[in-house]
Structures are given as C-alpha cells and as structure tokens.
Design a protein around this motif. Structure first.
Motif, PDB file in Angstrom:
ATOM      1  N   GLN A 144       0.824  -1.212   0.000  1.00 22.59           N
ATOM      2  CA  GLN A 144       0.000   0.000   0.000  1.00 22.59           C
ATOM      3  C   GLN A 144       0.861   1.265   0.000  1.00 22.59           C
ATOM      4  OE1 GLN A 144      -3.311  -0.301  -0.292  1.00 22.59           O
ATOM      5  NE2 GLN A 144      -3.180  -2.534  -0.104  1.00 22.59           N
ATOM      6  N   LYS A 145       2.200   1.094  -0.080  1.00 23.40           N
ATOM      7  CA  LYS A 145       3.165   2.200   0.012  1.00 23.40           C
ATOM      8  C   LYS A 145       3.033   2.925   1.354  1.00 23.40           C
ATOM      9  CE  LYS A 145       4.446   1.407  -4.280  1.00 23.40           C
ATOM     10  NZ  LYS A 145       4.242   2.343  -5.372  1.00 23.40           N
ATOM     11  N   ILE A 146       2.883   2.138   2.412  1.00 18.85           N
ATOM     12  CA  ILE A 146       2.817   2.673   3.765  1.00 18.85           C
ATOM     13  C   ILE A 146       4.137   2.376   4.472  1.00 18.85           C
ATOM     14  CG2 ILE A 146       1.696   2.442   6.031  1.00 18.85           C
ATOM     15  CD1 ILE A 146      -0.929   1.900   4.562  1.00 18.85           C
ATOM     16  N   ALA A 147       4.876   3.437   4.818  1.00 19.53           N
ATOM     17  CA  ALA A 147       6.163   3.287   5.501  1.00 19.53           C
ATOM     18  C   ALA A 147       5.925   2.919   6.960  1.00 19.53           C
ATOM     19  CB  ALA A 147       6.954   4.593   5.413  1.00 19.53           C
ATOM     20  N   LEU A 148       6.790   2.044   7.487  1.00 19.60           N
ATOM     21  CA  LEU A 148       6.569   1.538   8.840  1.00 19.60           C
ATOM     22  C   LEU A 148       7.883   1.237   9.528  1.00 19.60           C
ATOM     23  CD1 LEU A 148       6.927  -1.927   8.903  1.00 19.60           C
ATOM     24  CD2 LEU A 148       5.240  -1.559   7.103  1.00 19.60           C
ATOM     25  N   SER A 149       7.780   1.047  10.836  1.00 22.04           N
ATOM     26  CA  SER A 149       8.888   0.539  11.647  1.00 22.04           C
ATOM     27  C   SER A 149       8.420  -0.752  12.300  1.00 22.04           C
ATOM     28  CB  SER A 149       9.292   1.547  12.717  1.00 22.04           C
ATOM     29  OG  SER A 149       9.770   2.734  12.131  1.00 22.04           O
ATOM     30  N   PHE A 150       9.335  -1.706  12.409  1.00 22.88           N
ATOM     31  CA  PHE A 150       9.005  -3.033  12.949  1.00 22.88           C
ATOM     32  C   PHE A 150       9.862  -3.273  14.195  1.00 22.88           C
ATOM     33  CE2 PHE A 150       9.092  -7.581  13.364  1.00 22.88           C
ATOM     34  CZ  PHE A 150       7.899  -8.037  12.827  1.00 22.88           C
ATOM     35  N   TYR A 151       9.206  -3.632  15.302  1.00 21.92           N
ATOM     36  CA  TYR A 151       9.922  -3.840  16.562  1.00 21.92           C
ATOM     37  C   TYR A 151       9.570  -5.186  17.179  1.00 21.92           C
ATOM     38  CZ  TYR A 151      10.397   1.272  16.348  1.00 21.92           C
ATOM     39  OH  TYR A 151      10.662   2.560  15.947  1.00 21.92           O
ATOM     40  N   GLU A 152      10.520  -5.735  17.886  1.00 23.04           N
ATOM     41  CA  GLU A 152      10.265  -6.914  18.717  1.00 23.04           C
ATOM     42  C   GLU A 152      10.288  -6.478  20.173  1.00 23.04           C
ATOM     43  OE1 GLU A 152      12.841 -10.704  20.075  1.00 23.04           O
ATOM     44  OE2 GLU A 152      12.486 -10.595  17.899  1.00 23.04           O
ATOM     45  N   GLU A 153       9.230  -6.804  20.882  1.00 24.20           N
ATOM     46  CA  GLU A 153       9.124  -6.448  22.301  1.00 24.20           C
ATOM     47  C   GLU A 153       9.272  -7.708  23.140  1.00 24.20           C
ATOM     48  OE1 GLU A 153       5.305  -5.025  24.319  1.00 24.20           O
ATOM     49  OE2 GLU A 153       6.343  -3.130  23.903  1.00 24.20           O
TER      50      GLU A 153
ATOM     51  N   LYS B 186       6.246 -12.342  24.416  1.00 23.60           N
ATOM     52  CA  LYS B 186       6.998 -11.589  23.407  1.00 23.60           C
ATOM     53  C   LYS B 186       6.040 -11.169  22.296  1.00 23.60           C
ATOM     54  CE  LYS B 186      10.016 -13.752  20.765  1.00 23.60           C
ATOM     55  NZ  LYS B 186      11.285 -14.395  20.326  1.00 23.60           N
ATOM     56  N   ALA B 187       6.136  -9.916  21.890  1.00 26.85           N
ATOM     57  CA  ALA B 187       5.207  -9.387  20.884  1.00 26.85           C
ATOM     58  C   ALA B 187       5.977  -8.690  19.774  1.00 26.85           C
ATOM     59  CB  ALA B 187       4.225  -8.423  21.536  1.00 26.85           C
ATOM     60  N   TYR B 188       5.295  -8.510  18.665  1.00 24.54           N
ATOM     61  CA  TYR B 188       5.865  -7.835  17.502  1.00 24.54           C
ATOM     62  C   TYR B 188       4.985  -6.635  17.184  1.00 24.54           C
ATOM     63  CZ  TYR B 188       8.176 -12.282  17.460  1.00 24.54           C
ATOM     64  OH  TYR B 188       8.884 -13.385  17.855  1.00 24.54           O
ATOM     65  N   ARG B 189       5.625  -5.480  17.085  1.00 26.18           N
ATOM     66  CA  ARG B 189       4.881  -4.228  16.930  1.00 26.18           C
ATOM     67  C   ARG B 189       5.241  -3.529  15.625  1.00 26.18           C
ATOM     68  NH1 ARG B 189       2.048  -2.681  21.273  1.00 26.18           N
ATOM     69  NH2 ARG B 189       2.423  -3.814  23.227  1.00 26.18           N
ATOM     70  N   ILE B 190       4.227  -2.968  15.010  1.00 22.09           N
ATOM     71  CA  ILE B 190       4.386  -2.168  13.805  1.00 22.09           C
ATOM     72  C   ILE B 190       3.925  -0.756  14.130  1.00 22.09           C
ATOM     73  CG2 ILE B 190       3.501  -1.780  11.467  1.00 22.09           C
ATOM     74  CD1 ILE B 190       3.268  -4.867  11.242  1.00 22.09           C
ATOM     75  N   HIS B 191       4.785   0.218  13.847  1.00 25.42           N
ATOM     76  CA  HIS B 191       4.451   1.621  14.079  1.00 25.42           C
ATOM     77  C   HIS B 191       4.437   2.372  12.754  1.00 25.42           C
ATOM     78  CE1 HIS B 191       5.937   1.559  18.543  1.00 25.42           C
ATOM     79  NE2 HIS B 191       4.788   0.948  18.371  1.00 25.42           N
ATOM     80  N   ILE B 192       3.466   3.261  12.594  1.00 27.18           N
ATOM     81  CA  ILE B 192       3.350   4.110  11.407  1.00 27.18           C
ATOM     82  C   ILE B 192       3.237   5.546  11.884  1.00 27.18           C
ATOM     83  CG2 ILE B 192       1.941   4.688   9.389  1.00 27.18           C
ATOM     84  CD1 ILE B 192       0.999   1.711   9.489  1.00 27.18           C
ATOM     85  N   GLY B 193       4.206   6.372  11.510  1.00 32.46           N
ATOM     86  CA  GLY B 193       4.206   7.754  11.966  1.00 32.46           C
ATOM     87  C   GLY B 193       4.411   8.763  10.858  1.00 32.46           C
ATOM     88  N   GLN B 194       4.945   8.310   9.716  1.00 33.48           N
ATOM     89  CA  GLN B 194       5.153   9.245   8.610  1.00 33.48           C
ATOM     90  C   GLN B 194       3.806   9.777   8.130  1.00 33.48           C
ATOM     91  OE1 GLN B 194       6.351   7.994   4.571  1.00 33.48           O
ATOM     92  NE2 GLN B 194       8.295   9.030   4.985  1.00 33.48           N
ATOM     93  N   ARG B 195       3.729  11.073   7.936  1.00 34.81           N
ATOM     94  CA  ARG B 195       2.441  11.724   7.680  1.00 34.81           C
ATOM     95  C   ARG B 195       1.681  11.129   6.496  1.00 34.81           C
ATOM     96  NH1 ARG B 195       2.476  17.299   4.797  1.00 34.81           N
ATOM     97  NH2 ARG B 195       2.908  15.758   3.187  1.00 34.81           N
ATOM     98  N   ASP B 196       2.335  11.012   5.331  1.00 39.98           N
ATOM     99  CA  ASP B 196       1.640  10.511   4.145  1.00 39.98           C
ATOM    100  C   ASP B 196       1.210   9.060   4.311  1.00 39.98           C
ATOM    101  OD1 ASP B 196       1.897  12.952   2.978  1.00 39.98           O
ATOM    102  OD2 ASP B 196       3.605  12.424   1.718  1.00 39.98           O
ATOM    103  N   SER B 197       2.031   8.278   5.000  1.00 39.92           N
ATOM    104  CA  SER B 197       1.676   6.873   5.242  1.00 39.92           C
ATOM    105  C   SER B 197       0.503   6.765   6.189  1.00 39.92           C
ATOM    106  CB  SER B 197       2.889   6.121   5.797  1.00 39.92           C
ATOM    107  OG  SER B 197       3.898   6.021   4.819  1.00 39.92           O
TER     108      SER B 197
END
Length: 465
Positions: free
Chosen positions: A277-286, A298-309
């Motif tokens: 979808q052209k959505i920029a993201l960050s991937f983290y392991e908690e 243990k969890a896996y997190r996806i964060h989306i903060g870029q404005r256009d995304s």
C-alpha cells in the motif's frame, strides 16, 4: 530470517526447490544451498524493518550516501543510483532498498474442504465455497486479530472476544456471518471483564478457519493466496486486522498508528501488506515482560508515523485525518522499492556455520529487513583458444563495481596469452593493473583469477574428450 515459501524462516531451513522473494519483487526458486564453517568477523546491520547478520563481503542492495551537506536532503538522495554493496562498505545513514511484492494472482473463491462428520447432527449446513469478497476479507481480519477456535468433542466453534465498546465490530460480524454462511451468532457480554464474546457455532467452519489461519494466537498467519491478491482488495483485510488489534492516535504530538501481535509470521505478513500500500513503517520486537503482576508474551509491533503513510492508513480505516503540518520525508517509495535508512552497524566475532543461496534469474533474496545478493559476486568467463593462445575472452558478471572492473581487467590481461601464461595471472596482477584495490575488495580480484583458471581447466577437459 529469510522469506521462504510465503513465510519467514531461518536460512538453515532453506532447500533447493523452495521459493524466496527476490529484489525484483518476484518469487524465485532456490537452485542451490551451500554452507561452510566460518571463523571471523560478521556484520550486523539494522534499519526500520529489523536487522541482518552476515559476512563482510556479502552484497546488499543499497544506496551509498555521500558525506556532504547536500545529501541531508531527501530529494538529493533520491537522485543517487542503487547498487550492490558489500556489508563492509555500508554505514549508518546509507539507504537500504526493500522490494515491494509484485505478484498478483486473482482468486475469486475458496472451497470449504472440510467434510461434515456423520455424527454431527447440530451444525447447520454452510456453503461449499466462499467468495473472496470484501466481507470475507474483513471478517478474516477480525478473526486474525480477535478470534479463536474452541475444539472439543461435540463442541467446536469460533469465538471473537472484543472490548465491550466495540459494538460496531460486533454488529459487522453478526451481519457478515448471516450473509456469508447463513449462520446466526450468539452474543454474550461480560460486564466484569468489559468484554463481549461473539460465537459462531459450526464445527466445519471452525476447522476450515483453523486450516486457513493457523491454530493459537502465536501461530496465526495468512494463507499464501491472500498475500497474492490485488493490493486494492487487501485493504479490506487490513481494515479488519487494524480495527481488531491496531490503534490510531491522532491527538498525540506526532500522530501515529500501531499494531501488535504475538505471531511473528502474521506480523511479517502485515508488514508486506502495508508495503504494497506504500505505507512506511517501523518493525519492533518487544521482549516478554511482567507488568503489575501480569505476564506479557513476546510481541511484535508495527508503528506508522510518517504523515503521508498515516494518511493512507486512515483512508483504508475510514478515519478522517487532516494533518496540520508538513514533515521532512526520510523514508520513501518508488514503484518497486521501499527506501529506509541504515540506523546501526555492529561487528561481532563469530564461529559457526554460514549459509549461501543460489537463486534463479534474479540472483537475490530478502531477509526480514534487507535485500541480499545470492552467494556474493557471480562471474562467468568464456574463452576461445587458437594455437594454444586465448584469441577471444568475454565475461558475464553480477556484482559490485569492483567485481565488474576486475572482470574486465582479467580479459585485458589474458587476451593473446598462452593458456599457461594466462593461468599464472594472480589477484595481485589484477589489483596492480587497476591501481590497487581496498582490502575489502581484494576478493573480487581473486574471483576473477579463479574464474579464468576454471575456464582454462574446462577447455582442457573438453579437448581431451
């Protein structure tokens, strides 16, 4: 971890004939897997998608960003040409390219291939196939986020467990269950726990969902044909997933959205869905932890903060979002790739097995965070011999700039020489003719010299036949 047959697995589990995702966004077949004992330094590179551990000479698809103030601006970085670089060469601030999966395989329906047990007199008949429309994809998203299977003798069913405030989702599940399967749901509120449970009583449907999406929260995953659907169609799936286990916070300073799951495979698949979808993201392991006496896995997190995304995600989720400011773009997309900065580099001593793959056609494969070249540089040398002298010599190479330069130089050095003279050309000869090579590139000259000797050996074997 590498992409292997629609899921991410350790490279040691790869095998000839399995499929990987290559730098061109296509799934390609592994033609050979090799391993060797290694004792030396490895490099760990990190970016927004994760990290990778590899030997210094392994090639990564990336952009080397010059250390000049002009290239602090993204628009200038975007003018640079990507190439294959050795891990040793890359530094924090360089840009890694990650391919967007390109393959689309449209499937209109899927068969429910679960037979009704002869002793099952309670379950209502359901359709023999389900159409892969928006309703079913949205319901699938709800199930992956909030659903589970209860499988007990004479009592097998699907249950969705939601927050008591999520009345719209409850109503949506109710309507879709009736439309898709002709089933009425049972709803039970638990005021003490502030939850509501939605039950779908059908043993066949429950076992079908278990086959399709996995069993248990930690093992949930999407079937391969979901991943190959048109990206526009996949938006309904993202809608259901995010409404169930995701969040969007537009009121904080720096609005953002997030998703969490304890299933590693599902988290990686959602990452690929978002990239399409052209959505920029960050991937983290908690890591697993205990908070106020409550144990969290243990969890896996996806964060989306870029404005256009974030705007794109909000459109999918039917949420109104009107950003009030403009932000500097640090990550970007083109038609085929997601460009993300290398955020860390470490060196470690390592003793153990290292693995290499040879991949057909594209000669590359992806890890969970980077795009890797198979087996380092590849060089083929072709010779034509007349009167024991090399009259013609050509090369075919896939690798970095130094690999191409050394390949070209070996042809210059070998042309016109006898086979014996050409066989004595050393890597030092090649490097000297090029005016020297940095230490990390010396293996390229070795590759060229070895390839020439192999070509000569092959010629001698052929004339003996």
């Amino acid at each position: 971890m590498i992409f292997l047959d629609n899921q991410f697995e350790e490279i040691k589990k790869s095998h000839k004939g399995a499929y990987v995702l290559s730098h061109d966004g296509r799934e390609r077949k592994i033609t050979k897997r090799s391993s060797r004992d290694y004792n030396g330094e490895i490099i760990i590179l990190k970016n927004n998608l994760g990290k990778v551990s590899l030997t210094p000479e392994h090639l990564i698809f990336a952009i080397k960003v010059p250390k000049h103030y002009n290239f602090l601006r993204t628009k200038n970085k975007q003018k640079l040409i990507p190439a294959w670089y050795h891990a040793e060469e890359l530094q924090k601030g360089d840009m890694a390219l990650y391919p967007i999966p390109q393959e689309i395989k449209e499937i209109s329906s899927v068969k429910i291939n679960i037979a009704k047990p002869k002793w099952d007199f309670k379950s209502k008949d359901i359709p023999c196939q389900i159409f892969l429309n928006d309703d079913f994809l949205r319901l699938s998203g709800y199930f992956l986020a909030e659903g589970s299977i209860q499988d007990k003798p004479c009592k097998t069913f699907i249950v969705f467990t939601l927050n008591i405030a999520e009345k719209e989702i409850v109503e949506d599940i109710k309507i879709m269950s009736e439309v898709l399967f002709g089933l009425e749901v049972k709803i039970r509120e638990k005021q003490a726990h502030k939850t509501v449970e939605v039950f779908l009583y059908s043993a066949r449907l429950a076992r079908f969902f278990r086959n399709l999406f996995g069993e248990g929260a930690a093992h949930k995953r999407l079937p391969a044909f979901f991943m190959h659907l048109d990206p526009k169609k996949q938006r309904s799936l993202i809608f259901g997933l995010w409404k169930g286990d995701g969040y969007v916070n537009l009121n904080r300073i720096g609005p953002r959205a997030g998703y969490a799951t304890i299933s590693y495979q599902l988290a990686q698949q959602i990452k690929l869905l978002l990239l399409r979808q052209k959505i920029a993201l960050s991937f983290y392991e908690e890591k697993a932890k205990s908070v106020k006496g409550v144990n969290h896995k243990k969890a896996y997190r996806i964060h989306i903060g870029q404005r256009d995304s974030l705007k794109k995600l909000c459109r999918i989720l039917e949420i109104k979002y009107f950003p009030k400011s403009y932000e500097a773009i640090k990550l970007w997309f083109d038609k085929n790739y997601f460009y993300t900065a290398i955020t860390g580099k470490k060196r470690l001593n390592y003793h153990g097995k290292v693995y290499n793959l040879e991949v057909g056609k594209a000669h590359s494969f992806i890890s969970d965070a980077f795009c890797l070249h198979n087996c380092g540089d590849i060089l083929k040398v072709y010779i034509k011999v007349k009167n024991n002298k090399i009259s013609e010599i050509k090369f075919e190479t896939l690798g970095c700039g130094a690999a191409i330069a050394t390949s070209s130089m070996i042809t210059e050095l070998a042309r016109g020489k006898t086979l014996e003279e050409a066989g004595k050309i050393s890597r030092e000869d090649i490097a000297n003719e090029l005016g020297g090579l940095p230490p990390v590139k010396m293996h390229c000259s070795n590759l060229a010299a070895d390839a020439l000797r192999k070509a000569i050996e092959d010629y001698k074997k052929r004339i003996k036949k």
